[in-house]
Each structure stands twice: as C-alpha cells, then as structure tokens.
Design a protein around this motif. Structure first.
Motif, PDB file in Angstrom:
ATOM      1  N   ALA A   1      -6.466  69.119  28.075  1.00  0.00           N
ATOM      2  CA  ALA A   1      -5.291  68.751  27.868  1.00  0.00           C
ATOM      3  C   ALA A   1      -4.277  69.914  27.394  1.00  0.00           C
ATOM      4  N   LEU A   2      -2.979  69.634  27.417  1.00  0.00           N
ATOM      5  CA  LEU A   2      -1.959  70.562  27.181  1.00  0.00           C
ATOM      6  C   LEU A   2      -0.443  69.957  26.577  1.00  0.00           C
ATOM      7  N   GLN A   3       0.014  70.758  25.696  1.00  0.00           N
ATOM      8  CA  GLN A   3       1.345  70.294  25.214  1.00  0.00           C
ATOM      9  C   GLN A   3       2.376  71.224  25.488  1.00  0.00           C
ATOM     10  N   THR A   4       3.622  71.050  25.773  1.00  0.00           N
ATOM     11  CA  THR A   4       4.603  71.889  25.804  1.00  0.00           C
ATOM     12  C   THR A   4       6.019  71.451  25.651  1.00  0.00           C
ATOM     13  N   THR A   5       7.067  72.147  25.409  1.00  0.00           N
ATOM     14  CA  THR A   5       8.311  71.633  25.056  1.00  0.00           C
ATOM     15  C   THR A   5       9.350  72.541  25.538  1.00  0.00           C
ATOM     16  N   GLN A   6      10.619  71.903  26.131  1.00  0.00           N
ATOM     17  CA  GLN A   6      11.799  72.575  26.589  1.00  0.00           C
ATOM     18  C   GLN A   6      12.680  72.003  25.679  1.00  0.00           C
ATOM     19  N   GLY A   7      12.867  72.848  24.235  1.00  0.00           N
ATOM     20  CA  GLY A   7      13.602  72.340  23.417  1.00  0.00           C
ATOM     21  C   GLY A   7      15.108  72.347  23.681  1.00  0.00           C
ATOM     22  N   GLN A   8      15.561  73.144  24.797  1.00  0.00           N
ATOM     23  CA  GLN A   8      16.820  73.319  25.187  1.00  0.00           C
ATOM     24  C   GLN A   8      17.559  71.879  25.435  1.00  0.00           C
ATOM     25  N   TYR A   9      16.702  70.679  25.791  1.00  0.00           N
ATOM     26  CA  TYR A   9      17.255  69.534  25.881  1.00  0.00           C
ATOM     27  C   TYR A   9      17.460  68.578  24.816  1.00  0.00           C
ATOM     28  N   TYR A  10      17.321  69.175  23.533  1.00  0.00           N
ATOM     29  CA  TYR A  10      16.970  68.151  22.324  1.00  0.00           C
ATOM     30  C   TYR A  10      18.309  67.367  22.151  1.00  0.00           C
ATOM     31  N   ASP A  11      19.449  67.662  22.672  1.00  0.00           N
ATOM     32  CA  ASP A  11      20.905  66.951  22.552  1.00  0.00           C
ATOM     33  C   ASP A  11      21.303  66.347  23.605  1.00  0.00           C
ATOM     34  N   TRP A  12      20.478  65.822  24.458  1.00  0.00           N
ATOM     35  CA  TRP A  12      20.835  65.475  25.727  1.00  0.00           C
ATOM     36  C   TRP A  12      20.491  63.849  25.710  1.00  0.00           C
ATOM     37  N   MET A  13      19.536  63.384  24.897  1.00  0.00           N
ATOM     38  CA  MET A  13      19.334  61.957  24.893  1.00  0.00           C
ATOM     39  C   MET A  13      18.522  61.543  23.454  1.00  0.00           C
ATOM     40  N   GLY A  14      19.293  60.818  22.736  1.00  0.00           N
ATOM     41  CA  GLY A  14      18.393  60.570  21.620  1.00  0.00           C
ATOM     42  C   GLY A  14      19.206  59.471  20.685  1.00  0.00           C
ATOM     43  N   ILE A  15      18.707  59.449  19.543  1.00  0.00           N
ATOM     44  CA  ILE A  15      19.459  58.451  18.320  1.00  0.00           C
ATOM     45  C   ILE A  15      19.683  59.678  17.323  1.00  0.00           C
ATOM     46  N   TYR A  16      21.099  59.836  17.275  1.00  0.00           N
ATOM     47  CA  TYR A  16      21.374  60.928  16.552  1.00  0.00           C
ATOM     48  C   TYR A  16      22.039  60.853  15.262  1.00  0.00           C
ATOM     49  N   SER A  17      21.737  59.603  14.548  1.00  0.00           N
ATOM     50  CA  SER A  17      21.917  59.039  13.262  1.00  0.00           C
ATOM     51  C   SER A  17      21.027  58.379  12.738  1.00  0.00           C
ATOM     52  N   GLY A  18      21.096  58.181  11.189  1.00  0.00           N
ATOM     53  CA  GLY A  18      20.259  57.543  10.389  1.00  0.00           C
ATOM     54  C   GLY A  18      19.200  58.405   9.863  1.00  0.00           C
ATOM     55  N   ALA A  19      19.306  59.706   9.889  1.00  0.00           N
ATOM     56  CA  ALA A  19      18.573  60.611   9.260  1.00  0.00           C
ATOM     57  C   ALA A  19      19.292  61.636   8.617  1.00  0.00           C
ATOM     58  N   THR A  20      18.852  62.731   7.937  1.00  0.00           N
ATOM     59  CA  THR A  20      19.469  63.863   7.278  1.00  0.00           C
ATOM     60  C   THR A  20      20.695  64.294   7.629  1.00  0.00           C
ATOM     61  N   LYS A  21      20.835  64.476   8.959  1.00  0.00           N
ATOM     62  CA  LYS A  21      21.979  65.274   9.398  1.00  0.00           C
ATOM     63  C   LYS A  21      23.141  64.155   9.551  1.00  0.00           C
ATOM     64  N   GLU A  22      23.036  62.949   9.906  1.00  0.00           N
ATOM     65  CA  GLU A  22      24.038  61.843   9.775  1.00  0.00           C
ATOM     66  C   GLU A  22      23.474  60.720   9.480  1.00  0.00           C
ATOM     67  N   PRO A  23      23.295  60.185   8.146  1.00  0.00           N
ATOM     68  CA  PRO A  23      23.015  59.131   7.620  1.00  0.00           C
ATOM     69  C   PRO A  23      23.848  58.046   8.111  1.00  0.00           C
ATOM     70  N   VAL A  24      23.184  56.866   8.204  1.00  0.00           N
ATOM     71  CA  VAL A  24      24.140  55.696   8.841  1.00  0.00           C
ATOM     72  C   VAL A  24      25.017  55.301   7.871  1.00  0.00           C
ATOM     73  N   SER A  25      26.379  55.198   8.093  1.00  0.00           N
ATOM     74  CA  SER A  25      27.592  55.015   7.185  1.00  0.00           C
ATOM     75  C   SER A  25      28.496  53.942   7.879  1.00  0.00           C
ATOM     76  N   ALA A  26      29.489  53.524   7.172  1.00  0.00           N
ATOM     77  CA  ALA A  26      30.298  52.557   7.733  1.00  0.00           C
ATOM     78  C   ALA A  26      31.200  53.070   8.989  1.00  0.00           C
ATOM     79  N   GLU A  27      31.476  54.630   8.904  1.00  0.00           N
ATOM     80  CA  GLU A  27      32.121  55.054  10.097  1.00  0.00           C
ATOM     81  C   GLU A  27      31.050  55.240  11.210  1.00  0.00           C
ATOM     82  N   ILE A  28      29.812  55.446  11.002  1.00  0.00           N
ATOM     83  CA  ILE A  28      28.758  55.645  11.923  1.00  0.00           C
ATOM     84  C   ILE A  28      28.943  54.055  13.039  1.00  0.00           C
ATOM     85  N   VAL A  29      28.700  53.064  12.155  1.00  0.00           N
ATOM     86  CA  VAL A  29      28.496  51.708  12.637  1.00  0.00           C
ATOM     87  C   VAL A  29      29.863  51.567  13.378  1.00  0.00           C
ATOM     88  N   ALA A  30      30.877  51.848  12.875  1.00  0.00           N
ATOM     89  CA  ALA A  30      32.202  51.370  13.545  1.00  0.00           C
ATOM     90  C   ALA A  30      32.389  51.985  14.803  1.00  0.00           C
TER      91      ALA A  30
END
Length: 329
Positions: A182-211
């Motif tokens: 077995a093996l595991q590896t990561t290419q972290g340079q792609y972290y901001d290419w696809m994801g859910i970027y709100s709802g946690a500490t960086k950007e909690p869900v707010s009225a502006e986020i939802v709007a």
C-alpha cells in the motif's frame, strides 16, 4: 506481525433515483446526451432533504457485519472516510458506533476526499497487523455530495451523487497477509483547484456566502486530463513491484469513478483490457469516497472476483491525495 484478510463487504445507496432528464429540465438544455456519450452516467442516487450520510453508513455497515457473522461486540475499530460528514463535529464514526451499539470500539474519521477509503483501509490494516487488541476493523467510505451541489452549476450537479460502502478487515495469525502493498501520497499544489471552501474556520457560512452560492462544491481550475491515468498507472506498477507480481496478474482494478475515460486511459498505459476495471458510475454517478467500496461490493456480489485473486484499489481526491492498496481478495 499478524496478517490481514478481507472478511466481508456491504453497500447502501439512497432510494431516490435522479435520471439525466432531471437536469435537462432544471438547466434548460440537453445534458443527457453529453453525460451518456462522454462520461457514461445515466442516473444517480441522491439523499432526501431530511437524510444525512449516517443513514447510508448504518445500512452498509449492518450488511457487512451480517455477512461476516459478527456481533456488535466483535468490531474493535471503525474508520469512516468522508469529506461530507454528518456533522462538522463530532465525527460521523462516533454516530455510527452509537447507532450500531459497537461496544468497546475505537472510532475516527479520515478526510483525504475521494482517496479516503483506500487511505482508511491502509490505516486499518496497520492497526490490525501491529496491535493485538484489534481483531476486526470496519472501514466505511461514504458520500453525500448532493447536499453541496449548486443546481445551476452543470459542471458539478450532473456528476456527483451519494452512497456508502463498507469493508470489514480481520486479523489472522502471522503468515501470508491479504494486504500485499500500500502507499499514500499527496500533490498539495492542487488544494485550491476543487473543493468546498466555506463552512469551516477559514470562511464560516454567512449570509454573504449563501447569497453568492459559495457554500457549494466548486471546480476552480481544470485538472490536466493525463494526471489521473499517469498517477494511477504509476501507483499500480509500484505496488506490484513491491509485492513481486506482474500488473497483468491483477484480476480487477477498483478506481475512483469520476471519469470513465481516466480509468480506460490507465488501463491503456498498463496494456490491459478495459474489462479489468469494474465501473459503477453508469447507475450511481460519482460517489466519491464510497465509489471504490461500492464497486468492490458489486464485484463480490456478481462473482467477478474469487478468494485469492489479486485486486488493486486506487483512489484520488481533492488535495490532491492519492492512495493505493494491492490485496488478495
């Protein structure tokens, strides 16, 4: 060190079937033809509004336990792989431990996105090999991404779906282990290419986020089409080399199911026929961290693999995280 074997499998999907025609209606254009011809997705399953992903975990887990003939006192470790948990906190694994009545069971969640199930499987096998207090470990990959889809974003809403798959691993006396490499590896340079970027500490869900509809899954940048086939084939070759077998000896491949063409591209690189990989996206859409255990369960149910067959599980997920496990079923 003790050896590890696959004891049983299980899976669950929501009852609600969403055909491609649904998106023709809400998007006002023919997406059905494109989905059929390019990614071979014909329908998928979505959770109802009042359902969380724990309901799928519970059903898949119970099926795996029944098939293994295990009681609720005989599972010592539960790992759930998901990036769509029941709650941000506490872990989904704690919810399932309680609802199944798994007494004296350690629990935690793993989030390496769609690579999570294979990451968790590798982790569980190491617990079983090295620590005698663990005899049976259940690993569940689950996905409820329909809850994070913008219905007007045709790049995401047509692909993603919900499901859960479970595998129970058991320890056995030292000797030939079913976990070959077995093996595991990561290419972290792609972290901001696809994801859910709100709802946690960086950007909690707010009225502006939802709007701004920023609480949903996003494709920010287009991934290179050759990335997955090249990484997957490289992982397959490395794991087979470690185990001392040829890639051609692998009976079946269980892959991240987001793009059927990536799976076929990997098999072309390895010079293997396309039927070496089971595909489930046709009726279930893309089920993320649940896709690989769901595919494994289907292969078991359809007698496509038999005990002793070498199988390869390879997942990739946002981050980008990659995980591979070469096993004997």
């Amino acid at each position: 060190m003790r050896a590890v074997q696959i004891k049983s499998t299980g899976m669950a999907v929501p009852e609600r079937v969403v055909p491609n025609s649904y998106f023709n209606e809400i998007l006002g254009e023919d997406v059905d033809t494109w989905l059929r011809e390019n990614v071979e997705i014909y329908e998928r399953r979505w959770l109802d509004a009042d359902q969380g992903v724990a309901s799928l975990c519970l059903a898949a887990a119970q099926q795996a336990m029944d098939r293994a003939g295990l009681s609720n006192t005989e599972v010592q470790l539960l790992i759930i792989a998901t990036d769509t948990p029941e709650f941000i906190s506490p872990s989904t694994a704690s919810v399932i431990q309680h609802r199944l009545g798994l007494e004296n069971c350690a629990t935690f969640d793993v989030n390496t996105a769609c690579a999570g199930f294979v990451s968790a499987l590798d982790t569980a096998s190491k617990y079983l090999k090295s620590d005698e207090q663990y005899r049976n470990a259940m690993v569940i990959g689950c996905y409820g991404m329909s809850k994070y889809l913008n219905l007007q974003d045709k790049k995401t809403v047509t692909l993603f779906a919900d499901g859960a798959g479970a595998v129970i691993l058991s320890a056995k006396e030292p000797g030939n282990s079913d976990m070959l490499a077995a093996l595991q590896t990561t290419q972290g340079q792609y972290y901001d290419w696809m994801g859910i970027y709100s709802g946690a500490t960086k950007e909690p869900v707010s009225a502006e986020i939802v709007a701004n509809n920023d609480q949903y899954l996003k494709f920010v940048k287009r991934f290179p089409s050759e990335l997955n086939p090249q990484m997957w084939s490289s992982i397959a070759q490395e794991l087979c080399k470690r185990a001392g077998i040829s890639v051609s000896e692998v009976r079946m491949f269980f892959m991240t199911q987001i793009n059927i063409n990536s799976i076929r591209g990997m098999l072309d690189i390895l010079e293997l026929p396309h039927d070496r990989a089971i595909t489930i996206m046709h009726k279930f859409g893309y089920t993320g961290s649940a896709a690989i255990p769901m595919a494994l369960n289907m292969a078991v149910e359809q007698n496509l693999i038999k005990r002793g067959d070498p199988i390869l599980l390879i997942g990739s997920g946002g981050g980008l995280a990659f995980a591979g496990a070469l096993m004997r079923y």
